[in-house]
Design an enzyme around this catalytic site. Structure first.
Site, PDB file in Angstrom:
ATOM      1  N   TYR A 121      -9.384 -97.766  59.467  1.00  0.00           N
ATOM      2  CA  TYR A 121      -9.935 -97.485  58.142  1.00  0.00           C
ATOM      3  C   TYR A 121     -11.458 -97.559  58.211  1.00  0.00           C
ATOM      4  O   TYR A 121     -12.030 -98.617  58.502  1.00  0.00           O
ATOM      5  CB  TYR A 121      -9.426 -98.483  57.100  1.00  0.00           C
ATOM      6  CG  TYR A 121      -7.936 -98.454  56.854  1.00  0.00           C
ATOM      7  CD1 TYR A 121      -7.142 -97.367  57.208  1.00  0.00           C
ATOM      8  CD2 TYR A 121      -7.297 -99.537  56.252  1.00  0.00           C
ATOM      9  CE1 TYR A 121      -5.777 -97.357  56.986  1.00  0.00           C
ATOM     10  CE2 TYR A 121      -5.932 -99.538  56.008  1.00  0.00           C
ATOM     11  CZ  TYR A 121      -5.175 -98.444  56.395  1.00  0.00           C
ATOM     12  OH  TYR A 121      -3.816 -98.444  56.165  1.00  0.00           O
ATOM     13  N   SER A 122     -12.086 -96.452  57.961  1.00  0.00           N
ATOM     14  CA  SER A 122     -13.547 -96.327  58.096  1.00  0.00           C
ATOM     15  C   SER A 122     -14.018 -96.775  59.476  1.00  0.00           C
ATOM     16  O   SER A 122     -15.137 -97.246  59.655  1.00  0.00           O
ATOM     17  CB  SER A 122     -14.277 -97.125  57.010  1.00  0.00           C
ATOM     18  OG  SER A 122     -14.072 -96.561  55.742  1.00  0.00           O
TER      19      SER A 122
END
Length: 322
Positions: free
Chosen positions: A59-60
């Site tokens: 995530y990111s």
């Protein structure tokens, strides 16, 4: 807040889990909130009693873990918190930066520990099954992390039921730590998990923590507002893959029940999921504070048998999706 245990473990978790994919770097996904914008969500979650937080290394590309770790270290007593993260998806296009080999699992866990700023991850999950790595290698690496004290519990995410059962069998034969939870795709628009996965989790004592409990927001608004209301809905190719116009009848049923009760559609859809005996805690993503308030409010709603029948009646079997 309501609490329960994660499957047959003694681990206490809130019945709402805050999904932290929404917090990270907007350059990764346009709808993601940066660190400053994310702070109120962690604060409100903790104020409400939520103690269960889920993120992933991809995530990111690690920034979600950094933001989540900093927020919880500054706002919470980590002894009370259940912090979950995941590995599998590649962090770059270079060799050994993804998958579930022993090398990648160990180095991914160590990188996650550093980003989160903790010594131990409460729940470390495989994000998907790696078809190129023997399950014995994957589970052996997870056992190694448990024995080192870097991981307390291990969990799995979307897979076929036979894959989960095989993994449980391998762990038991070797005396290794076994999966204690399944993070799967389950909501009013996708109920194929009721066929094999949920009964398996029930029999084997695994907690169930569904992702996308609102079907990427489709269950939270009427059909005429289905597309284009949010940044994510405008360009969410995964929603187009997972759901279709055939689901509109279910959305309409949610809208009817919500109107009759005078509550939001999101609360009704979450209340339905919370009514299922196999569900431990839906993983709720929130980019507006009302999203989080809806999730908290859903805990106070007990649907009647007639309401549940109304919500479930339009469903039609569909292909299995991971």
């Amino acid at each position: 807040m309501q609490f329960t245990t994660l499957g047959s473990t003694g681990l206490t978790v809130s019945r709402i889990c805050l999904g932290c994919m929404s917090y990270g770097d907007p350059k990764w996904r346009s709808w993601v909130l940066d660190e400053a914008a994310a702070q109120p969500f962690f604060k409100r979650a903790l104020e409400s009693g939520i103690n269960f937080f889920d993120t992933a290394d991809m995530y990111s590309l690690g920034i979600s873990e950094e933001i989540t770790g900093r927020a919880l270290r500054s706002m919470a007593n980590l002894d009370e918190i259940v912090l979950a993260t995941k590995c599998f998806y590649p962090m770059s296009d270079r060799p050994n930066m993804g998958g579930l080999s022993r090398k990648h699992i160990v180095q991914a866990c160590e990188a996650s520990l550093e980003r989160l700023g903790v010594e131990t991850i409460d729940l470390y999950q495989i994000h998907r099954v790696d078809p190129t790595t023997p399950i014995e290698e994957t589970l052996g690496a997870l056992e190694h992390l448990v024995q080192q004290g870097k991981v307390r519990y291990i969990g799995s995410s979307s897979s076929y039921a036979w894959q989960l059962m095989r993994a449980l069998s391998v762990s038991e034969r070797n005396g290794w730590a076994r999966f204690v939870s399944m993070q799967n795709h389950y909501n009013l628009l996708y109920r194929e998990e009721e066929r094999e996965m949920l009964p398996l989790c029930r029999e084997e004592g695994l907690g169930v923590i569904p992702w996308s409990p609102l079907a990427r927001g489709l269950l939270s608004r009427p059909r005429e507002r289905m597309k284009g209301e949010t940044t994510r809905s405008t360009n969410d190719v995964h929603a187009d893959r997972l759901y279709s116009t055939a689901d509109f009848d279910i959305v309409d049923a949610v809208e009817r029940v919500a109107k009759d009760r005078g509550v939001s559609m999101a609360q009704v859809a979450l209340a339905w999921l919370l009514s299922k005996r196999d569900v431990t805690a839906p993983i709720v993503g929130a980019t507006k504070l009302r999203h989080l308030e809806d999730a908290i409010g859903a805990l106070d709603i007990t649907l009647s048998a007639d309401e549940i029948a109304t919500l479930e009646a339009p469903y039609r079997p569909r292909p299995f999706l991971l």
